[in-house]
Design a protein around this motif. Sequence first.
Motif, PDB file in Angstrom:
ATOM      1  N   ARG A 120     -12.711  18.275  34.769  1.00 43.89           N
ATOM      2  CA  ARG A 120     -12.602  16.711  35.228  1.00 43.89           C
ATOM      3  C   ARG A 120     -13.020  16.782  36.706  1.00 43.89           C
ATOM      4  O   ARG A 120     -12.970  15.777  37.446  1.00 43.89           O
ATOM      5  N   SER A 121     -13.829  17.980  37.137  1.00 42.11           N
ATOM      6  CA  SER A 121     -14.203  17.817  38.355  1.00 42.11           C
ATOM      7  C   SER A 121     -15.878  17.506  38.417  1.00 42.11           C
ATOM      8  O   SER A 121     -16.489  17.825  37.502  1.00 42.11           O
ATOM      9  N   VAL A 122     -16.028  16.631  39.345  1.00 44.37           N
ATOM     10  CA  VAL A 122     -17.602  16.350  39.664  1.00 44.37           C
ATOM     11  C   VAL A 122     -18.165  16.887  40.782  1.00 44.37           C
ATOM     12  O   VAL A 122     -19.380  17.380  40.736  1.00 44.37           O
ATOM     13  N   ASP A 123     -17.507  17.467  41.598  1.00 45.33           N
ATOM     14  CA  ASP A 123     -17.815  18.215  42.730  1.00 45.33           C
ATOM     15  C   ASP A 123     -18.456  19.602  42.581  1.00 45.33           C
ATOM     16  O   ASP A 123     -17.636  20.445  41.889  1.00 45.33           O
ATOM     17  N   ALA A 124     -19.635  19.874  42.766  1.00 46.27           N
ATOM     18  CA  ALA A 124     -20.409  21.370  42.358  1.00 46.27           C
ATOM     19  C   ALA A 124     -19.845  22.236  43.046  1.00 46.27           C
ATOM     20  O   ALA A 124     -19.483  23.403  42.470  1.00 46.27           O
ATOM     21  N   GLU A 125     -19.448  22.297  44.119  1.00 47.73           N
ATOM     22  CA  GLU A 125     -18.584  23.084  45.256  1.00 47.73           C
ATOM     23  C   GLU A 125     -17.333  23.607  44.677  1.00 47.73           C
ATOM     24  O   GLU A 125     -17.327  24.764  44.505  1.00 47.73           O
ATOM     25  N   ARG A 126     -16.563  22.713  44.100  1.00 45.91           N
ATOM     26  CA  ARG A 126     -15.293  23.315  43.812  1.00 45.91           C
ATOM     27  C   ARG A 126     -15.524  23.821  42.288  1.00 45.91           C
ATOM     28  O   ARG A 126     -14.556  24.594  41.881  1.00 45.91           O
ATOM     29  N   ARG A 127     -16.685  23.082  41.558  1.00 48.35           N
ATOM     30  CA  ARG A 127     -16.629  23.784  40.413  1.00 48.35           C
ATOM     31  C   ARG A 127     -17.152  25.496  40.433  1.00 48.35           C
ATOM     32  O   ARG A 127     -16.441  26.160  39.740  1.00 48.35           O
ATOM     33  N   ALA A 128     -17.766  25.590  41.473  1.00 49.67           N
ATOM     34  CA  ALA A 128     -18.015  27.100  41.461  1.00 49.67           C
ATOM     35  C   ALA A 128     -16.922  27.819  41.950  1.00 49.67           C
ATOM     36  O   ALA A 128     -16.846  29.018  41.525  1.00 49.67           O
TER      37      ALA A 128
END
Lengths: 340, 284
Positions: free
Chosen positions: A70-78
């Motif tokens: 549910r996350s779009v933020d790439a940094e948060r995904r990493a």
Amino acid sequence: MTEVGRTYGARIALGLWLIVGVWLIGLVLAPLATLAGRSLSTVEPAVMTQTLEIDRLQDEIAAMRWDWERSVDAERRADLDRRVRMLTDRALRLAAETREPPTVWGLANYARLGGLHARVLLHTLGFALVVTFVTFGACYPIAHGLAFATRPRRAALLAAALVVPYALNQILRTHAWAEILATLGLAAPSRGGPAEADPRAVLVAMVHASVLFMVLPIWSALASLDRRLIEAARDLGASPLRIHARIVLPHAGRGIAIGAAATFVLAAGSHAVPRIMTGGQGGDWFALLVWRRVFEAADWNVGAAYATTLFLACLLAVFALMRLFGVRFADLVRRGGRHA
Amino acid sequence: MPERRRGLAGFVLNVWMSLFVLFLVAPLMVATLPAFDGSSGASAGGAKGFGLHAFSALFADDRLMTGLLHSGLVGLAVVVLSLPLGLAGALVLDRLAGRAAGLLFAALIVPILVPGIVVGLSTLIFWRELGVPGGLLLAVLAQTSAAAAYAMMLFLVRLESFDPELMEAALDLGASQSLAMRRVLLPHLGPTALAAAAVAFLLSVGDHDMTVSSIGSDWTLLTEIAARLRLDPTPAVDAIGVLFVAATLLVAGVWVALHHRTRPRPGGEADRTRHPTSRRGLTT
């Protein structure tokens, strides 16, 4: 052993021994040994906490994956990726450590048999003793009457009354007693209504359940008494009471031992009778405790320890009674002494 | 002594015997009532009057009917397994002597010396470790361990009255050992096999404690009745009670009828000849 072969021939003897061996090991010794083994083993508590920890890690990983989707933020995904990998590593390491749960051998399960549970055990055994005495008191005159019956028609009727109620199965019989005693105001009503544990109700049902097992052996023992002994004692001037105490009662000893042993085991180990007679609430019976440990608390090792305790108590009581009355196992099926 | 037992002692004994008989048959009389009067507190729906509907409810009840089937199958399996076991045990023990015989005998009858729940539980734990879950098969095995012990005791009592010289005579006349066994020994045990089968079947059908602790999530008629009577007594279960009592009385009638036919002679000796353990000298 050679005697078996001589009588039936080697081939048949081998087959007989094989069948007996399978029976003895497969149906008696191995199950009891497994029960005893189970009762002596516990799974180390540390393993339990590790298992819980693995469960917790997996929950956490699942939650992070949910966040990731549910996350779009790439940094948060990493960041989430990194943490999931870390937690997965830890879970796998823990799982590898606990794949072989170490079993600890010892008496820990038996140590649980303290306080309340020990009281329940003693109460059950004491209660079984009371049942045994009451049953003996009620049945001895009946067995005596059967053995010395002068009117065979009445003896046949009495024998029928003894055997017939046992054709009605134990469950319905006990429920019928619950109904009768509820009507008399002695016990918990079995159908609806608040249940109260009245030990007298359990006593009545247990005595009824053991009557046949008490009367038959005593009857059988007394039937083999040589009547001339009584005649002789009377001719020598003994009173009926003295004849009874010195001749009849001792002769009945073998039957009394067998009947008392059967009654004691039935009463001490009965699971259905106390459950029905107390409306499912009876907490004071050890067999019910064993049942709850295994099937309700899912605590198999402690349940096995309790079952083993019950097993040993019953076996001890049987051997003590046999020893007390000088009865050997062979006497169960033999009058003569071919196995001297 | 019996001839002269008169007066007070005889009177007291008679009263005691009457009370005793009443005590024995009381449950039989009560077990039939609820199905017909339809008034027993929890019997569903409050239907009153002559409750024949209870019987139709019984035959429409899938779980009870399946339970009946299970009970029959388990009972047959127990008979089929326990007869050869009991026979083999008796034949072996009959030819053994001394301490070994006593030990083997004691070990084989352990399942009837300890509570049913211990037998059922040990069976369940043992077979589960071998990967066999609780179910009808384990109920059969638990019951067989007890039924075989009873069968063995019955066969041993019967073997007491067998004259071993008959076997030797057959062998001297040229019979092989297996032929002598088939023609001489086994026919002698025939009637006992019938009795042992009946005992095994009744034990199986009527057992609760051993069965319920080894049967897992399966059920027999009896365990189902026990569970229902506790939680949810229905008219169908009441009807079962009536059928059981009817069957019981039928068996009792046959038993008494047979008894009257075979009673050898009046007098105190009758009891002795009637009891199985004293049947001697019947070898010819």
